[in-house]
Design a protein around this motif. Structure first.
Motif, PDB file in Angstrom:
ATOM      1  N   GLY A  80       8.538  -4.023  11.034  1.00 31.30           N
ATOM      2  CA  GLY A  80       7.193  -3.471  10.879  1.00 31.30           C
ATOM      3  C   GLY A  80       7.072  -2.077  11.477  1.00 31.30           C
ATOM      4  N   LEU A  81       7.757  -1.893  12.610  1.00 32.64           N
ATOM      5  CA  LEU A  81       7.735  -0.598  13.293  1.00 32.64           C
ATOM      6  C   LEU A  81       8.412   0.478  12.439  1.00 32.64           C
ATOM      7  N   MET A  82       9.555   0.115  11.829  1.00 32.66           N
ATOM      8  CA  MET A  82      10.286   1.069  10.985  1.00 32.66           C
ATOM      9  C   MET A  82       9.417   1.480   9.801  1.00 32.66           C
ATOM     10  N   LEU A  83       8.741   0.473   9.227  1.00 29.55           N
ATOM     11  CA  LEU A  83       7.858   0.731   8.092  1.00 29.55           C
ATOM     12  C   LEU A  83       6.782   1.750   8.455  1.00 29.55           C
ATOM     13  N   SER A  84       6.193   1.573   9.642  1.00 30.76           N
ATOM     14  CA  SER A  84       5.093   2.460  10.012  1.00 30.76           C
ATOM     15  C   SER A  84       5.625   3.854  10.346  1.00 30.76           C
ATOM     16  N   GLU A  85       6.858   3.925  10.869  1.00 34.27           N
ATOM     17  CA  GLU A  85       7.428   5.244  11.152  1.00 34.27           C
ATOM     18  C   GLU A  85       7.688   6.026   9.872  1.00 34.27           C
ATOM     19  N   GLY A  86       8.026   5.286   8.795  1.00 35.44           N
ATOM     20  CA  GLY A  86       8.347   5.965   7.545  1.00 35.44           C
ATOM     21  C   GLY A  86       7.128   6.391   6.760  1.00 35.44           C
TER      22      GLY A  86
ATOM     23  N   ASP B 229      16.599   7.768   9.022  1.00 38.32           N
ATOM     24  CA  ASP B 229      15.172   8.028   9.234  1.00 38.32           C
ATOM     25  C   ASP B 229      14.949   9.417   9.830  1.00 38.32           C
ATOM     26  N   HIS B 230      13.740   9.665  10.304  1.00 38.13           N
ATOM     27  CA  HIS B 230      13.392  11.001  10.780  1.00 38.13           C
ATOM     28  C   HIS B 230      14.116  11.393  12.058  1.00 38.13           C
ATOM     29  N   LEU B 231      14.780  10.428  12.708  1.00 38.95           N
ATOM     30  CA  LEU B 231      15.529  10.771  13.910  1.00 38.95           C
ATOM     31  C   LEU B 231      17.025  10.663  13.662  1.00 38.95           C
ATOM     32  N   GLY B 232      17.405  10.529  12.389  1.00 35.54           N
ATOM     33  CA  GLY B 232      18.815  10.465  12.053  1.00 35.54           C
ATOM     34  C   GLY B 232      19.473   9.134  12.373  1.00 35.54           C
ATOM     35  N   ARG B 233      18.658   8.075  12.461  1.00 32.68           N
ATOM     36  CA  ARG B 233      19.234   6.753  12.719  1.00 32.68           C
ATOM     37  C   ARG B 233      19.523   6.058  11.395  1.00 32.68           C
ATOM     38  N   ASP B 234      20.637   5.341  11.344  1.00 31.68           N
ATOM     39  CA  ASP B 234      21.056   4.674  10.121  1.00 31.68           C
ATOM     40  C   ASP B 234      20.103   3.517   9.799  1.00 31.68           C
TER      41      ASP B 234
ATOM     42  N   ALA C  93      10.720  11.240   2.047  1.00 29.86           N
ATOM     43  CA  ALA C  93      11.825  10.301   2.253  1.00 29.86           C
ATOM     44  C   ALA C  93      11.313   8.874   2.043  1.00 29.86           C
ATOM     45  N   TRP C  94      11.258   8.472   0.769  1.00 28.54           N
ATOM     46  CA  TRP C  94      10.674   7.177   0.434  1.00 28.54           C
ATOM     47  C   TRP C  94      11.430   6.003   1.019  1.00 28.54           C
TER      48      TRP C  94
ATOM     49  N   GLY D  68       0.812  -1.208   0.000  1.00 25.71           N
ATOM     50  CA  GLY D  68       0.000   0.000   0.000  1.00 25.71           C
ATOM     51  C   GLY D  68       0.847   1.261   0.000  1.00 25.71           C
ATOM     52  N   ILE D  69       1.860   1.278   0.872  1.00 24.27           N
ATOM     53  CA  ILE D  69       2.721   2.463   0.955  1.00 24.27           C
ATOM     54  C   ILE D  69       3.475   2.659  -0.356  1.00 24.27           C
ATOM     55  N   MET D  70       3.937   1.552  -0.946  1.00 17.68           N
ATOM     56  CA  MET D  70       4.648   1.659  -2.225  1.00 17.68           C
ATOM     57  C   MET D  70       3.709   2.182  -3.324  1.00 17.68           C
TER      58      MET D  70
END
Lengths: 306, 347
Positions: B297-303, B129-134, B310-311, A147-149
């Motif tokens: 899954g958590l990283m995905l939802s944060e993005g 990411d949005h917090l500058g983590r690699d 920032a795709w 979905g996001i993609m």
């Protein structure tokens, strides 16, 4: 047939009972609701009074009976966050969820069944390879990622459709494809293909060939009908994936349905709301499962006598 | 159709051998096996091979793109304004205050080139990411979390399911009936919602998630094990074991269990992907391991909130899940065909 249906119906009742028990026990485990409703300044009398009002002074089995009595009358209490009856909030969200789920289900059938049949008939062809790729992606890619993609490519990048929300018809496209692909499509395609391969290899299809019937008639009249049975059971088997998919898809596309509401309730720790949603979802869930069983028994006479 | 091959000379031996290898060894499987191996190695050695810290970010480097991305610049018009009143500035405008930081000599009304996205650097191969983590570091550590959770879930659920399946199949009668009805009930529950309810009530924790997932999968083991036990039960070697005086437990675990291990292994392999997807869905919904743990899954939802800007934040963790589960499914299919083709009906 009747024995089979009775059994399934009985199972449905037990499932509902089990879910209501889990919810009730969790509500008690998660702490005294008075901690949320009263502040620290409340006197002991106020505490006791509210306890009486909520029925907390009664033994647990009576509390459960009161809770179930409310549920059976469609009364799930009042949402902590929105201060409105839970039933009212949920009823606003039912239609979008059903629309999205129905559209995705139809799309999965419209694409999955013909593609599955053609993959089996033309085994090894390019079409078969495409079908295999579609199924493999659908089974391995998390639907929320798809979905996001899709949003990134088709809404942000190409600007063809709205990225989220439920407005014009074109806002249905991405969520429907996402939910269908991540949920039911892969399964129905794979199962249709293997069932079709099995029936095409069966004696009666060989007999039909020997009689000199046309290929088209053999495929669609003889093989297809029998091959439909396994994919139908899949609807029951893939319910967990469909449920998960519909919650995550609604969240990704900001779709104003029950799934999105459930996640909002989760973040707000709105216990009555999530409780009501769980019961509503369970009802829908077991109802679909029962429907599939009935349909299955109707189509395949062998089931009725086991 | 005329069979031409009957008249054609036989193919050289090496062609036939090559064909056989192609058919049986499945060279295509090399890629999934390579992917799985690297995921496992990444999970085990995460602490040594990660270039950065998985949970501490460098805020100055936030939203840095993958190393191959170029700089994105935009031409903006300079308008008067202090840092405090930015409300009436449109996308193609920039306040005088901000513009002065890029070029101190800039005048109001002129145009200035503004870097809206910096160049990618090899310091952060997949960006931050949005917090500058690699991201790369977090994906490597995410591999460990996914693997550990999947392994524990399968260990707990698999053991429970196998033992119950063995018992149900061996004893039959009311024990069998009770176990199998329980299986039916568990499979009929909408577990994802119950997981949400449990997480709200008890708070998110590693053990709770593993427990919920184990409960979700044990019935699948029980079904397969029971079926296999019913098949093996009447075998001669079981009867002989009983004649030679072996006790029930000994027969169940020493004689029957080894005979059905293949099926259990195949089921477990096919379920690893399911468990990884379930865990990802739970953490995507906010009911998984708590932040800031680097779960995929958590990283995905944060993005998700940064998808337009920032795709890469959502794309790479999702790609990691996709490739891992895809490889597991391909490998599992192959293993099933090789060890136990009868399980095909499991689908």
């Amino acid at each position: 047939m009747q024995r089979f249906l009775m059994r399934r119906f009985f199972l449905m009742i037990i499932t509902l009972f089990a879910v209501s028990m889990i919810i009730f026990v969790m509500a008690r485990v998660s702490g005294d609701p008075r901690n949320l409703l009263l502040d620290e300044m409340a006197t002991d009398e106020q505490w006791e009074l509210l306890g009486k009002e909520l029925g907390l002074d009664k033994p647990y089995y009576q509390q459960y009976a009161i809770f179930m009595g409310g549920v059976l009358q469609g009364d799930f209490g009042v949402s902590l966050q929105q201060d409105r009856p839970v039933m009212e909030i949920i009823s606003e969200r039912v239609v979008p969820t059903l629309q999205l789920g129905g559209a995705a289900f139809l799309l999965a059938l419209i694409v999955g069944i013909p593609l599955g049949v053609l993959s089996a008939v033309k085994r090894g062809s390019i079409l078969d390879q495409v079908g295999r790729a579609v199924a493999l992606i659908g089974q391995a890619a998390p639907s929320f990622w798809l979905g996001i993609m899709f949003i990134f490519i088709f809404a942000v990048g190409l600007d063809l459709v709205p990225p989220s929300g439920r407005y014009e018809w074109n806002s249905f496209i991405l969520p429907t494809i996402t939910l269908a692909w991540g949920g039911f499509l892969a399964g129905s395609l794979r199962l249709m293909r293997s069932a079709m391969l099995d029936t095409l290899d069966s004696e009666y299809v060989k007999l039909a060939r020997a009689k000199g019937l046309s290929t088209r008639s053999i495929i669609w009249k003889h093989a297809f009908r029998n091959a439909l049975i396994p994919p139908l059971t899949l609807a029951g088997v893939s319910m967990p994936a469909i449920l998960t998919g519909s919650i995550t898809t609604e969240l990704v596309f900001a779709w104003p349905g029950m799934g999105q509401l459930a996640v909002q309730a989760l973040f707000a720790a709105d216990y009555p709301l999530i409780q009501g949603l769980t019961i509503m979802f369970t009802l829908g869930y077991v109802f679909v499962a029962l429907l599939v069983d009935v349909l299955y028994a109707y189509i395949d006479p062998r089931i009725r006598y086991t | 159709m005329t069979d031409v091959s009957a008249f054609a000379p036989p193919q050289p031996v090496w062609v036939r051998a090559f064909r056989a290898v192609l058919r049986w060894r499945r060279p295509v499987l090399i890629i999934p096996v390579l992917i799985l191996t690297s995921v496992v190695v990444a999970g085990i050695t995460a602490d040594w091979i990660s270039p950065h810290h998985p949970e501490k970010g460098v805020l100055v480097d936030r939203l840095s793109p993958p190393f191959w991305s170029g700089e994105i610049t935009e031409l903006k018009t300079v308008v008067p304004g202090s840092p405090l009143q930015k409300t009436n500035v449109t996308v193609d405008q920039i306040t005088e205050h901000d513009a002065k930081r890029i070029d101190p000599d800039v005048a109001v009304g002129s145009q200035i080139t503004v870097v809206t996205r910096p160049e990618g650097t090899t310091k952060y191969l997949l960006g931050t990411d949005h917090l500058g983590r690699d991201l790369l570091t977090r994906i490597i550590h995410g591999a460990r979390i996914s693997l550990v959770m999947a392994a524990l879930t399968l260990l707990v659920g698999g053991t429970m399911g196998t033992v119950l399946g063995l018992t149900a199949g061996w004893y039959g009668g009311w024990i069998d009936e009770a176990v199998m009805r329980l299986v039916d009930i568990i499979l009929a529950l909408p577990l994802i919602l119950i997981a949400l309810v449990l997480v709200v009530a008890l708070g998110p924790s590693f053990q709770l998630i593993v427990g919920i997932m184990a409960i979700a999968i044990w019935p699948l083991f029980t079904r397969v094990t029971r079926g296999e036990v019913l098949r093996v039960k009447t075998a001669d070697y079981v009867a002989l074991a009983r004649v030679s005086g072996a006790g029930t437990l000994r027969i169940m675990f020493v004689h029957i269990l080894p005979g059905i291990t293949n099926s259990v292994i195949v089921v477990a392999t096919l379920l690893v992907g399911v468990v990884i997807l379930l865990e990802a869905a739970l953490s995507f919904l906010g009911a998984g391991v708590p932040k800031p743990t680097p779960a995929w899954g958590l990283m995905l939802s944060e993005g998700r909130d940064y998808i337009a800007k920032a795709w890469w934040i959502s794309t790479f963790p999702g790609l990691a899940i996709f490739l891992t589960v895809l490889s597991l499914n391909l490998f599992g299919d192959w293993l099933r065909d090789a060890l136990d083709p009868r399980l095909r009906q499991l689908e």
